[in-house]
Design a protein around this motif. Sequence first.
Motif, mmCIF file in Angstrom:
data_model
loop_
_atom_site.group_PDB
_atom_site.id
_atom_site.type_symbol
_atom_site.label_atom_id
_atom_site.label_comp_id
_atom_site.label_asym_id
_atom_site.label_seq_id
_atom_site.Cartn_x
_atom_site.Cartn_y
_atom_site.Cartn_z
ATOM 1 N N LEU A 1 -55.733 -0.209 6.884
ATOM 2 C CA LEU A 1 -55.256 0.681 7.943
ATOM 3 C C LEU A 1 -56.452 1.461 8.474
ATOM 4 C CD1 LEU A 1 -52.740 1.955 9.407
ATOM 5 C CD2 LEU A 1 -52.749 3.688 7.593
ATOM 6 N N ARG A 2 -56.664 1.393 9.787
ATOM 7 C CA ARG A 2 -57.763 2.125 10.406
ATOM 8 C C ARG A 2 -57.179 3.103 11.420
ATOM 9 N NH1 ARG A 2 -62.491 0.121 8.699
ATOM 10 N NH2 ARG A 2 -63.588 1.510 10.145
ATOM 11 N N LEU A 3 -57.623 4.355 11.316
ATOM 12 C CA LEU A 3 -57.041 5.416 12.126
ATOM 13 C C LEU A 3 -58.118 6.182 12.878
ATOM 14 C CD1 LEU A 3 -54.570 6.914 9.497
ATOM 15 C CD2 LEU A 3 -54.019 5.309 11.334
ATOM 16 N N ALA B 1 -45.406 1.600 6.881
ATOM 17 C CA ALA B 1 -45.132 0.359 7.603
ATOM 18 C C ALA B 1 -46.065 -0.769 7.179
ATOM 19 C CB ALA B 1 -45.251 0.598 9.108
ATOM 20 N N LYS B 2 -47.284 -0.434 6.759
ATOM 21 C CA LYS B 2 -48.189 -1.462 6.244
ATOM 22 C C LYS B 2 -47.682 -2.027 4.920
ATOM 23 C CE LYS B 2 -51.798 -2.293 8.884
ATOM 24 N NZ LYS B 2 -52.105 -3.689 9.333
ATOM 25 N N ARG B 3 -47.047 -1.184 4.120
ATOM 26 C CA ARG B 3 -46.559 -1.619 2.798
ATOM 27 C C ARG B 3 -45.219 -2.325 2.878
ATOM 28 N NH1 ARG B 3 -43.274 1.152 -0.797
ATOM 29 N NH2 ARG B 3 -43.642 3.145 0.247
ATOM 30 N N LEU C 1 -52.434 14.646 19.389
ATOM 31 C CA LEU C 1 -52.282 13.866 18.156
ATOM 32 C C LEU C 1 -51.264 12.750 18.354
ATOM 33 C CD1 LEU C 1 -52.302 16.694 15.448
ATOM 34 C CD2 LEU C 1 -54.185 15.197 16.130
ATOM 35 N N SER C 2 -50.218 13.013 19.138
ATOM 36 C CA SER C 2 -49.222 11.975 19.411
ATOM 37 C C SER C 2 -49.829 10.795 20.150
ATOM 38 C CB SER C 2 -48.063 12.564 20.220
ATOM 39 O OG SER C 2 -47.377 13.555 19.491
ATOM 40 N N GLU C 3 -50.740 11.086 21.103
ATOM 41 C CA GLU C 3 -51.411 10.005 21.815
ATOM 42 C C GLU C 3 -52.264 9.178 20.855
ATOM 43 O OE1 GLU C 3 -51.280 8.878 24.985
ATOM 44 O OE2 GLU C 3 -49.534 10.197 25.160
ATOM 45 N N LEU C 4 -52.949 9.849 19.948
ATOM 46 C CA LEU C 4 -53.721 9.118 18.950
ATOM 47 C C LEU C 4 -52.812 8.284 18.059
ATOM 48 C CD1 LEU C 4 -56.406 11.762 17.918
ATOM 49 C CD2 LEU C 4 -56.868 9.517 18.893
ATOM 50 N N ALA C 5 -51.652 8.825 17.697
ATOM 51 C CA ALA C 5 -50.712 8.065 16.873
ATOM 52 C C ALA C 5 -50.261 6.790 17.583
ATOM 53 C CB ALA C 5 -49.506 8.933 16.518
ATOM 54 N N ARG C 6 -49.972 6.905 18.862
ATOM 55 C CA ARG C 6 -49.578 5.713 19.634
ATOM 56 C C ARG C 6 -50.701 4.679 19.635
ATOM 57 N NH1 ARG C 6 -47.501 9.757 23.197
ATOM 58 N NH2 ARG C 6 -45.212 9.747 23.184
ATOM 59 N N ALA C 7 -51.911 5.142 19.884
ATOM 60 C CA ALA C 7 -53.059 4.231 19.912
ATOM 61 C C ALA C 7 -53.285 3.613 18.540
ATOM 62 C CB ALA C 7 -54.308 4.975 20.385
ATOM 63 N N ALA D 1 -53.325 -0.329 17.581
ATOM 64 C CA ALA D 1 -54.545 -0.902 17.001
ATOM 65 C C ALA D 1 -54.280 -1.584 15.671
ATOM 66 C CB ALA D 1 -55.602 0.180 16.824
ATOM 67 N N ASN D 2 -53.263 -1.114 14.945
ATOM 68 C CA ASN D 2 -52.934 -1.692 13.644
ATOM 69 C C ASN D 2 -51.763 -2.672 13.713
ATOM 70 O OD1 ASN D 2 -54.602 -0.265 11.345
ATOM 71 N ND2 ASN D 2 -54.130 1.320 12.851
ATOM 72 N N ALA D 3 -51.362 -3.038 14.936
ATOM 73 C CA ALA D 3 -50.286 -4.006 15.149
ATOM 74 C C ALA D 3 -48.988 -3.584 14.460
ATOM 75 C CB ALA D 3 -50.721 -5.401 14.692
ATOM 76 N N ILE D 4 -48.656 -2.293 14.573
ATOM 77 C CA ILE D 4 -47.434 -1.757 13.989
ATOM 78 C C ILE D 4 -46.534 -1.265 15.119
ATOM 79 C CG2 ILE D 4 -46.449 0.075 12.544
ATOM 80 C CD1 ILE D 4 -49.078 0.029 10.948
ATOM 81 N N ALA D 5 -45.303 -1.729 15.126
ATOM 82 C CA ALA D 5 -44.328 -1.238 16.095
ATOM 83 C C ALA D 5 -43.845 0.126 15.622
ATOM 84 C CB ALA D 5 -43.153 -2.204 16.207
ATOM 85 N N ALA D 6 -44.122 1.158 16.407
ATOM 86 C CA ALA D 6 -43.736 2.517 16.033
ATOM 87 C C ALA D 6 -43.279 3.267 17.273
ATOM 88 C CB ALA D 6 -44.904 3.252 15.374
ATOM 89 N N GLU D 7 -42.378 4.200 17.053
ATOM 90 C CA GLU D 7 -41.937 5.096 18.118
ATOM 91 C C GLU D 7 -42.563 6.458 17.864
ATOM 92 O OE1 GLU D 7 -37.760 6.913 19.998
ATOM 93 O OE2 GLU D 7 -37.724 5.581 18.252
ATOM 94 N N VAL D 8 -43.153 7.045 18.900
ATOM 95 C CA VAL D 8 -43.805 8.344 18.767
ATOM 96 C C VAL D 8 -43.060 9.355 19.625
ATOM 97 C CG1 VAL D 8 -45.944 9.648 19.018
ATOM 98 C CG2 VAL D 8 -46.028 7.228 18.360
ATOM 99 N N LEU D 9 -42.615 10.451 19.013
ATOM 100 C CA LEU D 9 -41.873 11.495 19.715
ATOM 101 C C LEU D 9 -42.657 12.798 19.673
ATOM 102 C CD1 LEU D 9 -38.290 10.914 18.228
ATOM 103 C CD2 LEU D 9 -39.226 9.992 20.363
#
Length: 255
Positions: free
Chosen positions: A18-20, A63-65, A80-86, A90-98
């Motif tokens: 996981l790269r953040l 989600a990686k596990r 921070l939410s924008e970074l979370a979306r990015a 970048a990690n190919a994870i489908a996520a919803e950010v609120l």
Amino acid sequence: MIELMGEVTEDAFLGGKLRLRQPKSGHRAGHDAMLLAAATPARSGDRVVDFGSGVGAAGLAVAKRVAGIKPVLVEIDEGLSELARANAIANAIAAEVLVLDVTSIAEKFAAAGLLPDSVDVVLMNPPFNDASRHRASPDSARAIAHVAAAETLDGWIHAARRILKSGGNLVMIWRADGIADVLAALGRGFGSLMVQPIHADAASPAIRVLIRATKGGRAPTCLLAGLVLNDEAGRPSLEAKTILAGERPLPLAMP
């Protein structure tokens, strides 16, 4: 929005799986987020919500596990939410950010799609430094992330209780010297508690506690053996390295 946050770094977690991207200064994800993720009892198909998600570290690590989940990352800070979306992309994870205040009223949660009794798992790392005993950081984002008002804990646990299904699980990390406050707050609507202390080394008192609580649970509280992060030489313990590398979860994550 990311450009407005100033300099960011890209950091590896879970042994590089996981790269953040996260701000170079202010609140930064670290061991607490990975331990929280390793303690989260999610299964494929569960609806998993990460309160105060920051750049998405804990929720994305879950989600990686666990394949087959789409974490919902709830964060009050738009940058921070924008970074979370990015980071999710970048990690190919489908996520919803609120972008949402965890202490918002039920109607705002519902408008964001978080209805009462609709979630399987909530994980959270609330601000936990007592403002009366800790000097707030001059960095406003760091202060918001770390320093709790008197009502913070109750508000976050109340929000989790509202959206969790009966039998759903709340998992959180908190400072060890505040465990009495957590247990009192969880006494309203939660049971079947599992508690695992986290020690910097074997000779020191616990610095953190990981807690799993079940909405409506009735089983007795279970105190697990502590996790020791460092050996006598100050090097990461084998158990801690294994957990932080994402090679196996903590006992709290077991069914």
